[in-house]
Each structure stands twice: as C-alpha cells, then as structure tokens.
Motif scaffolding. Sequence first.
Motif, PDB file in Angstrom:
ATOM      1  N   ASP A  31     -59.801  39.239   5.402  1.00  0.00           N
ATOM      2  CA  ASP A  31     -59.445  39.645   6.753  1.00  0.00           C
ATOM      3  C   ASP A  31     -58.500  38.645   7.411  1.00  0.00           C
ATOM      4  O   ASP A  31     -58.035  38.864   8.536  1.00  0.00           O
ATOM      5  CB  ASP A  31     -60.704  39.754   7.634  1.00  0.00           C
ATOM      6  N   ASN A  32     -58.228  37.553   6.720  1.00  0.00           N
ATOM      7  CA  ASN A  32     -57.488  36.447   7.328  1.00  0.00           C
ATOM      8  C   ASN A  32     -55.980  36.639   7.157  1.00  0.00           C
ATOM      9  O   ASN A  32     -55.453  36.555   6.054  1.00  0.00           O
ATOM     10  CB  ASN A  32     -57.921  35.121   6.710  1.00  0.00           C
ATOM     11  N   PHE A  33     -55.294  36.931   8.266  1.00  0.00           N
ATOM     12  CA  PHE A  33     -53.854  37.018   8.272  1.00  0.00           C
ATOM     13  C   PHE A  33     -53.308  35.747   8.921  1.00  0.00           C
ATOM     14  O   PHE A  33     -53.364  35.588  10.140  1.00  0.00           O
ATOM     15  CB  PHE A  33     -53.377  38.252   9.070  1.00  0.00           C
ATOM     16  N   ASN A  34     -52.845  34.845   8.099  1.00  0.00           N
ATOM     17  CA  ASN A  34     -52.269  33.597   8.615  1.00  0.00           C
ATOM     18  C   ASN A  34     -50.783  33.833   8.856  1.00  0.00           C
ATOM     19  O   ASN A  34     -49.981  33.873   7.917  1.00  0.00           O
ATOM     20  CB  ASN A  34     -52.491  32.453   7.620  1.00  0.00           C
ATOM     21  N   LEU A  35     -50.410  34.001  10.111  1.00  0.00           N
ATOM     22  CA  LEU A  35     -49.034  34.354  10.432  1.00  0.00           C
ATOM     23  C   LEU A  35     -48.036  33.306   9.972  1.00  0.00           C
ATOM     24  O   LEU A  35     -46.867  33.625   9.696  1.00  0.00           O
ATOM     25  CB  LEU A  35     -48.892  34.574  11.945  1.00  0.00           C
ATOM     26  N   SER A  36     -48.469  32.064   9.880  1.00  0.00           N
ATOM     27  CA  SER A  36     -47.547  31.001   9.464  1.00  0.00           C
ATOM     28  C   SER A  36     -47.077  31.174   8.025  1.00  0.00           C
ATOM     29  O   SER A  36     -46.082  30.572   7.613  1.00  0.00           O
ATOM     30  CB  SER A  36     -48.211  29.634   9.639  1.00  0.00           C
ATOM     31  N   ASP A  37     -47.797  31.992   7.248  1.00  0.00           N
ATOM     32  CA  ASP A  37     -47.391  32.245   5.867  1.00  0.00           C
ATOM     33  C   ASP A  37     -46.218  33.230   5.784  1.00  0.00           C
ATOM     34  O   ASP A  37     -45.597  33.369   4.725  1.00  0.00           O
ATOM     35  CB  ASP A  37     -48.561  32.800   5.052  1.00  0.00           C
ATOM     36  N   PHE A  38     -45.944  33.934   6.888  1.00  0.00           N
ATOM     37  CA  PHE A  38     -44.896  34.950   6.895  1.00  0.00           C
ATOM     38  C   PHE A  38     -43.599  34.363   7.433  1.00  0.00           C
ATOM     39  O   PHE A  38     -43.604  33.375   8.178  1.00  0.00           O
ATOM     40  CB  PHE A  38     -45.319  36.136   7.771  1.00  0.00           C
ATOM     41  N   PRO A  39     -42.460  34.955   7.072  1.00  0.00           N
ATOM     42  CA  PRO A  39     -41.186  34.505   7.644  1.00  0.00           C
ATOM     43  C   PRO A  39     -41.241  34.532   9.168  1.00  0.00           C
ATOM     44  O   PRO A  39     -41.820  35.446   9.765  1.00  0.00           O
ATOM     45  CB  PRO A  39     -40.180  35.532   7.113  1.00  0.00           C
ATOM     46  N   GLU A  40     -40.641  33.525   9.781  1.00  0.00           N
ATOM     47  CA  GLU A  40     -40.767  33.367  11.229  1.00  0.00           C
ATOM     48  C   GLU A  40     -40.264  34.584  11.995  1.00  0.00           C
ATOM     49  O   GLU A  40     -40.858  34.997  12.996  1.00  0.00           O
ATOM     50  CB  GLU A  40     -39.991  32.120  11.668  1.00  0.00           C
ATOM     51  N   ASN A  41     -39.169  35.210  11.506  1.00  0.00           N
ATOM     52  CA  ASN A  41     -38.593  36.342  12.241  1.00  0.00           C
ATOM     53  C   ASN A  41     -39.446  37.606  12.171  1.00  0.00           C
ATOM     54  O   ASN A  41     -39.148  38.594  12.842  1.00  0.00           O
ATOM     55  CB  ASN A  41     -37.182  36.636  11.734  1.00  0.00           C
ATOM     56  N   SER A  42     -40.503  37.574  11.350  1.00  0.00           N
ATOM     57  CA  SER A  42     -41.356  38.765  11.210  1.00  0.00           C
ATOM     58  C   SER A  42     -42.730  38.585  11.847  1.00  0.00           C
ATOM     59  O   SER A  42     -43.506  39.543  11.914  1.00  0.00           O
ATOM     60  CB  SER A  42     -41.527  39.107   9.726  1.00  0.00           C
ATOM     61  N   ARG A  43     -43.049  37.401  12.315  1.00  0.00           N
ATOM     62  CA  ARG A  43     -44.427  37.109  12.738  1.00  0.00           C
ATOM     63  C   ARG A  43     -44.881  37.952  13.932  1.00  0.00           C
ATOM     64  O   ARG A  43     -46.013  38.451  13.955  1.00  0.00           O
ATOM     65  CB  ARG A  43     -44.563  35.617  13.046  1.00  0.00           C
ATOM     66  N   ASP A  98     -43.788  40.874  14.898  1.00  0.00           N
ATOM     67  CA  ASP A  98     -43.965  42.276  14.488  1.00  0.00           C
ATOM     68  C   ASP A  98     -45.275  42.452  13.727  1.00  0.00           C
ATOM     69  O   ASP A  98     -45.989  43.446  13.916  1.00  0.00           O
ATOM     70  CB  ASP A  98     -42.797  42.720  13.609  1.00  0.00           C
ATOM     71  N   ILE A  99     -45.586  41.477  12.872  1.00  0.00           N
ATOM     72  CA  ILE A  99     -46.823  41.574  12.095  1.00  0.00           C
ATOM     73  C   ILE A  99     -48.032  41.430  13.016  1.00  0.00           C
ATOM     74  O   ILE A  99     -49.026  42.155  12.869  1.00  0.00           O
ATOM     75  CB  ILE A  99     -46.835  40.511  10.981  1.00  0.00           C
ATOM     76  N   GLN A 100     -47.938  40.518  13.978  1.00  0.00           N
ATOM     77  CA  GLN A 100     -49.038  40.357  14.934  1.00  0.00           C
ATOM     78  C   GLN A 100     -49.273  41.656  15.704  1.00  0.00           C
ATOM     79  O   GLN A 100     -50.408  42.089  15.891  1.00  0.00           O
ATOM     80  CB  GLN A 100     -48.708  39.225  15.916  1.00  0.00           C
ATOM     81  N   ASN A 101     -48.202  42.277  16.146  1.00  0.00           N
ATOM     82  CA  ASN A 101     -48.323  43.547  16.878  1.00  0.00           C
ATOM     83  C   ASN A 101     -48.945  44.625  15.993  1.00  0.00           C
ATOM     84  O   ASN A 101     -49.749  45.438  16.458  1.00  0.00           O
ATOM     85  CB  ASN A 101     -46.951  44.008  17.365  1.00  0.00           C
ATOM     86  N   LEU A 102     -48.547  44.623  14.720  1.00  0.00           N
ATOM     87  CA  LEU A 102     -49.086  45.614  13.786  1.00  0.00           C
ATOM     88  C   LEU A 102     -50.585  45.412  13.580  1.00  0.00           C
ATOM     89  O   LEU A 102     -51.369  46.378  13.643  1.00  0.00           O
ATOM     90  CB  LEU A 102     -48.350  45.514  12.448  1.00  0.00           C
ATOM     91  N   ILE A 103     -50.992  44.164  13.357  1.00  0.00           N
ATOM     92  CA  ILE A 103     -52.406  43.875  13.119  1.00  0.00           C
ATOM     93  C   ILE A 103     -53.252  44.240  14.339  1.00  0.00           C
ATOM     94  O   ILE A 103     -54.375  44.719  14.225  1.00  0.00           O
ATOM     95  CB  ILE A 103     -52.593  42.382  12.761  1.00  0.00           C
ATOM     96  N   ASN A 104     -52.694  44.052  15.521  1.00  0.00           N
ATOM     97  CA  ASN A 104     -53.442  44.299  16.756  1.00  0.00           C
ATOM     98  C   ASN A 104     -53.445  45.767  17.167  1.00  0.00           C
ATOM     99  O   ASN A 104     -54.124  46.140  18.129  1.00  0.00           O
ATOM    100  CB  ASN A 104     -52.860  43.467  17.903  1.00  0.00           C
ATOM    101  N   ALA A 105     -52.662  46.591  16.468  1.00  0.00           N
ATOM    102  CA  ALA A 105     -52.564  48.000  16.860  1.00  0.00           C
ATOM    103  C   ALA A 105     -53.917  48.706  16.726  1.00  0.00           C
ATOM    104  O   ALA A 105     -54.697  48.436  15.814  1.00  0.00           O
ATOM    105  CB  ALA A 105     -51.521  48.703  15.994  1.00  0.00           C
TER     106      ALA A 105
END
Length: 821
Positions: free
Chosen positions: A46-58, A60-67
Amino acid sequence: MDYNNRFYLFDTEKNNYLYDNFTKEIYNIEKEVSEKFKEILEKNTDNFNLSDFPENSRQDIQNLINAKEKTVPTFRQKKCFITINVSNKCNLNCIYCYRKHENKSHLTKENLLEIVEFATTKYMPEAPEYIFSFGFTSEPLLDFQLLKDFDEIIADHEGFLFKHEDFIKISEKQLFEKLPIEIQEKYKSERCDKPGEIEDSYLKILNQILKNESLWNYWQIQKDEYVKSMIAFSNKLFKQKSAMANRILLNEQFEGLIKEPKVKYYTLFFYSNGTLLNQEHIDFIKGMYKTDFWISIDGPEYINNYSRNYANGKSSFNDVIKGIELLQKNNIKVNINSVITPKNINLLEIVDFFKSLKINSMNFQLVRSENLKFSKEILYEYLANFDKLLERVIDGIKNKDYFYINFLKPHYFFDALQNYYTKGFTTKRCDWGEKLSVNAEGELYHCESTVDLEQKIGTFRDNITYADIEDNKTVDQKEKCKNCFAKNLCGGTCYYYTLLTGNEINEIECIYRKEIIKKVFKFYATLMEMHELKSVMNIVTGKQEVNNFINENKKLPVNKKFILEQQKFDKLDGWFSGLSRAIFDSILSLQEKNSILGNCFEIGTWKGKSAIEIAKFLRENERLLLIDPLLENNKEEIFANLKDITGKDESFLQIYSGYSEEFDYYSEEKNYMKKTRFIHIDGCHVGESVYNDLVLAEKLLSKDGVIVVDDFFNIEYPQITEATYKYLSNNEFTLRLFLAGSNKAYLCRPNSYAFYYDFCISMLQKELLVRSYAMKIMKTSPIGDSLTISLKPFDAKADLPNGFQGFDWAQDKIEYIGYKK
C-alpha cells in the motif's frame, strides 16, 4: 488498498498506459512511471513513496492515489422484455443444448394472449414498449402458426386499431363508405345496419381491414418515411405492420376527422437454425419488416457437423446454407450467431468462412455447457487467436478499411469498447432482474438459461409485477468481483453457473471476460495513437456518418446570407436571439424546400425582429398577420426594417393593433383558419394568456405547420412552461411538442411529428452549424416516455464527439423515427 485490483498497466508499441478503476480513465504515462508502478504492484504494497517517482509526475500521482471511486448507478430497463418458449421442439440435437428433450409441454394461442395481457396489465402496464422473444431452446419455425398468431395478438394490442372514441367528425360507417369500392364490396356481407349495432359492426370491419388489406395500393403514403420504407421492402405486410401502415395512411387521408392512434409499441423477435426456411417463412419475415435476420451456425462444414446435426445424426450444414442463400436472395441481411467450443477455436478460419458467405455481421461466444468445458490452456490459446483477429482489424483500419468493425460489432468486445468510450459503465453482467422468461408450461423465471435451476417466480396467471422480480446481483455484492479493475465493464460472470454449481463465479468465464477487457483497453489506446478513435467509435455507436461533427462538417458551405443578415438583426430592438433566429431560419427553409404552403401569424411583435425573419420566407400570395397592442406606434419602423433586410414591402403584412383575446378569427381573417404554417406566440406572459393563445393558434394551424412558444423553460416565466404542458395534456390529440431549445417550444400536428422530429435528429445540427451555431442534439429518454428533442450548446471537451446525447443509461442511443424504427 489492493492496488493490483484498482490499477491495470499495459503497453502498446508506442506508449505506456494505466487504467484506474476509481476514476474509470486510461492515462498515458511515462515509461519510468510505468516501471515504478509495476514494482509497487508486484510487491503488493500500500506504500506509494512519491519520492521514487519522477518529480514532474508526483503531483499527478498523488491526485490519482487520493481520488475517490466513482459510483456507477444501477439502472433498470423501462421497456418490458419477455422471452417465450412455446415448446421444446427442435429438429437439431446440438451437443451443447440444455433443453428438456422429454418435456412435451406446449403453449397455445390462448396462452400467448394471456401472456400479453399479463405483461400489459399486471407485470409492466406503464412500459413504453414490449419486446417478446420466441424460442430459447427450441426452433421457432416448428411452431410457425403460433408466430403468426402472436403477430395478430400484438396487432390487436399495439394501439393502431380503431376504438369508438377515435371518430371525431365522421362515423365508423361513413369512414367505411369512403374506402375504395373494391374494399367495400369485399366486406359487404359483414355489415350490419340494425339500430344499436351499426357502430360495433363497422368498427369490427374497419379493424379487419387495417390488419388484412393493403390500402397503400389505393392511396399513397405522403409523409411517414418509416411506413414508406416498410412498403418498399414488402408490399404484403403481416397483421402488425399492416395495421400500423393502414392506420397511419387513413390518418393522413382523413386528418382531423379521426384521432391519432395512442400507441405502445410491440416487437416480436425470433431467430432460427436455418434448416427449415422456405418462401412462406421469408414472406412472414419480410411482412414483419425484418430487414435482417439471425441464423445459428458454428462455422465451416466440419465445425458445424461436430456440434449442430439433426436429431438423427445427419448433417444440417447444407440445409442451413440454403436457408442463408434464400434470405439473401430476398434482400434480407443475414447475421450469424456462432458457438465456440474447445474443438473450434480458430477464429480467423471461422470469420473468413462467414465473410465468404457475404454475411452482414456475426457474433461468437464461448460454449456454456458442463460437458464442453474450456481448460485454462485452451482458453489462452483461444485468446491468442483473438489477438490475431484484432491484428487483422487494426491492419484494416490502417488502410481506412472498417469492414471488420461492422462485421464483428455484435461481439462482447465491442460492447465493452462502446461502454468505455461512452462511459456507459455497468454493475451487472446482463438483464437479470429486469426481464422474464416463460417456459412451455407457463412458468416464469429470471432467465431462459436458469429454467428449472432456480425456483420459479410464478406463472403468467399470477399477479406478479416488475418490482417483484428485481434481484440486483451486482458486482459490488460479489467478494471476488467488487475490487476488480474490470468490474464495471464486465459486470461479473453468468448467474447460471452459480445456480448450477453453487460457486460465486465461473473462473474460466472470469478469466475470459477480464482478458477481453484488457484487449479493449489496448485497442482503445492504439486507436488513439492512430488518430482513428472517433472514426471507429462512430461506427461502433452507430454514428459513422459523423466524427467530431464540427471538424467533419468544416467543408459544409457557410450560410453567408444568414450571417450577413444577422449583422442587421443585431442592430434591431428586441429579444430575438441569433440562435432562435437560426432555428426559425432552418425550419422555415425546410418548409420552403418541401413546398409547405400557408400564411404566418405572430402574437406579440414589439418592433418586428422575429416577424421580419418569418416574413423573409413569405411567397407572393402569402401574408404574415401580426397582433400587438403597440403595432400602431411601431409599424413604420417595422416596415422600414422589413424592406431593408428582406426587400419586401408592407403589403406582405397584415396588422392587428390589439390583444390576441380580442381577435375574432372567424369574422376577421378566415384565410388563416387551418391555413397557417408558422405561428409565433410571444404575447402576454401570463399563464392563462399563453393557454388561450395556444387555443387560438391550434385553430389556425395547417396540417404541416409549426407553433413556436416563446420563453419556454425560461426560469423567469415558469407559468409559460406550465401553461404549455397543461394545454398539451388537455388536448393530447391536437399538438405534439417536438423540439425545445433557446427558450422556445416547437409544436406541430401529430401527423407531422415524424417529419419534424426526423429533421431535428438528422439535419438540424448541420443547419445550425452552417449558420455559425454548434449545438448538441439531445433525446434523453425513449419516444414512448417523451416526444421532445432538446438543444444545448456543444462542448467539445465534455460532449460525445458526434454532438448527440441519448439516454442516461446508453448515451449513444438516439431514436430516429416518430412512429418506430
């Protein structure tokens, strides 16, 4: 959170994608993001560590996870669907058949009548349409007489036959005496002129004529395009369609003397194994206006001989091919339903075979039989063959060849593709809890496949309603389905299997449906990359004539005259919008092209802005009558503007400076009685006045004319909308509301409804576009529920690309014909 079930990752040759079951959207993602998602899903964490993703996508990914997960509502059909198995008779012995061979029960004509009465008076009396399907484990043509009997039963119920109250200004006997002499002579012996029996006697004769004669051989259908197409397809209609055609024709011939029929539509659907087809059957199919027909055959001869032989073991193949050829010879398009067994999984061979037969379209589905189960190994081999078929489809699209889209459109793959494209997500696999099946003993079940597996609901003689059969077996109620990424395109597996085995889902079917949906996502993304998504989806949704309708119609000639005129109209005093003028201009142009003649009339003119638009279309001998208490003060300004814009002088206008309630249409202007083709009501906005203006307008309106009511659905004047609907409710046989848009209501005679409705569906959008208005055409419920089309500005980002909006539960569906198509 189980992200493995929420997200689905896939790749095409060009890009990486992610589908999110919460937002119900496909996202084009960078390769690095895709790989990081794969790592997380493989770890099942369940652990999505945003720092592992490219900075320009973080972000968008956060918004997606929180949807939040979008809720998909469960809709119930408003139409009534009933499948009837009149017997268990069949001349084939298919290896996957589940019929009860030993059951010799048989429904009768009287039983069929009782079933129709049950459907219309107890089960779903408010349904706008009734669809009856014949035969689910039997061959309907072995009960051919019952098919013909049922055709007469629905002719008797649909509403096209006469009732005594339908005769307004003519009696039953008088109408009979106006029929062709040849018809009168034929029924002369059945007449009864005894006092007290005359009306009943002639009513009975007239209804026999509706069902059995071809009045179109004596009089020509003038307007109804659906009836014209029926007669062109078959001059000898059977009883249901004959009653429809004859009644519509008589209403055209004797308009105003008899009421318009109040109809609830009935459909009889059946298909065949094709072995018994003869010319009598063909005549029946054509006489029911079935332009295409479904045949069951599994493939080339060696495949069909494996699964679909006669009861004596002999091959049925050659007889089926003869049946197909007979249908095609009679201009009936043939559709094929093929059952795929573990022995015949070569889809390309099967598709090529049916293509060689010039088949219109085909469906193929996995066998459902405990004796012919697919193993996982064979299933995946079949799915690999499905991929080969999709490659052929894609290759065709690359060359602008869309044959396979049309040919394979009935398959579940394209259902799922359409549902994703239109956002028509589902919570159920099928119509369980929304339809009934009647077996040969008259017992009721939820589904033809579960007869005798589930406890019967009752019989058609019981007081069972639509509410009684509701049984929402949704994906969210199934443990193994509720978290699946594919659930709202799949709907779960067949309940037949659950009843048969006691298991919640069928594992093989689950794998199959999920894999098909994965292929749908990849196909969808590939079409986007090819810039072919809209072209293909317009075919799938039945709108191949349009793409994004604005782009598709860029080459349409702009109506420069209208646009230049609008510059002058914009300088005039008044509240007549450019869009309203464009709609007026389109409808008046339609009348002009179709030689619809007559004077015009306006209540509430002010300084003549809308009157000038109407007057523009007046012919030499036509006049526009204007009613307004201020006309005496404003008429010179109106005359000047009329001359400037249209070139016409005041001789085309007749002025009545006063109120509409003071206007005596009998003594003052007899030339307008039933001779007025366009009426605009924009006078006093008090509800009572609007109602009275509608009464006046109806007396003046010609048979092909249009009445327009201003400020309809304007929130500042709710009384206008109330008055309009009150009038329509109190006078249901005089006017129909066919269009609402730009705060105006457009009404016509019932006989002209199909003409104006079809213009709005098929042409109005383009007519407005060339006048610089991009509008969405909306028909959000069936004609049986509401007659009215509506207009709304087109939003390229939010609306379907074709600029149409249909039912909430199937937004791509628009009904085309006022009577039925």
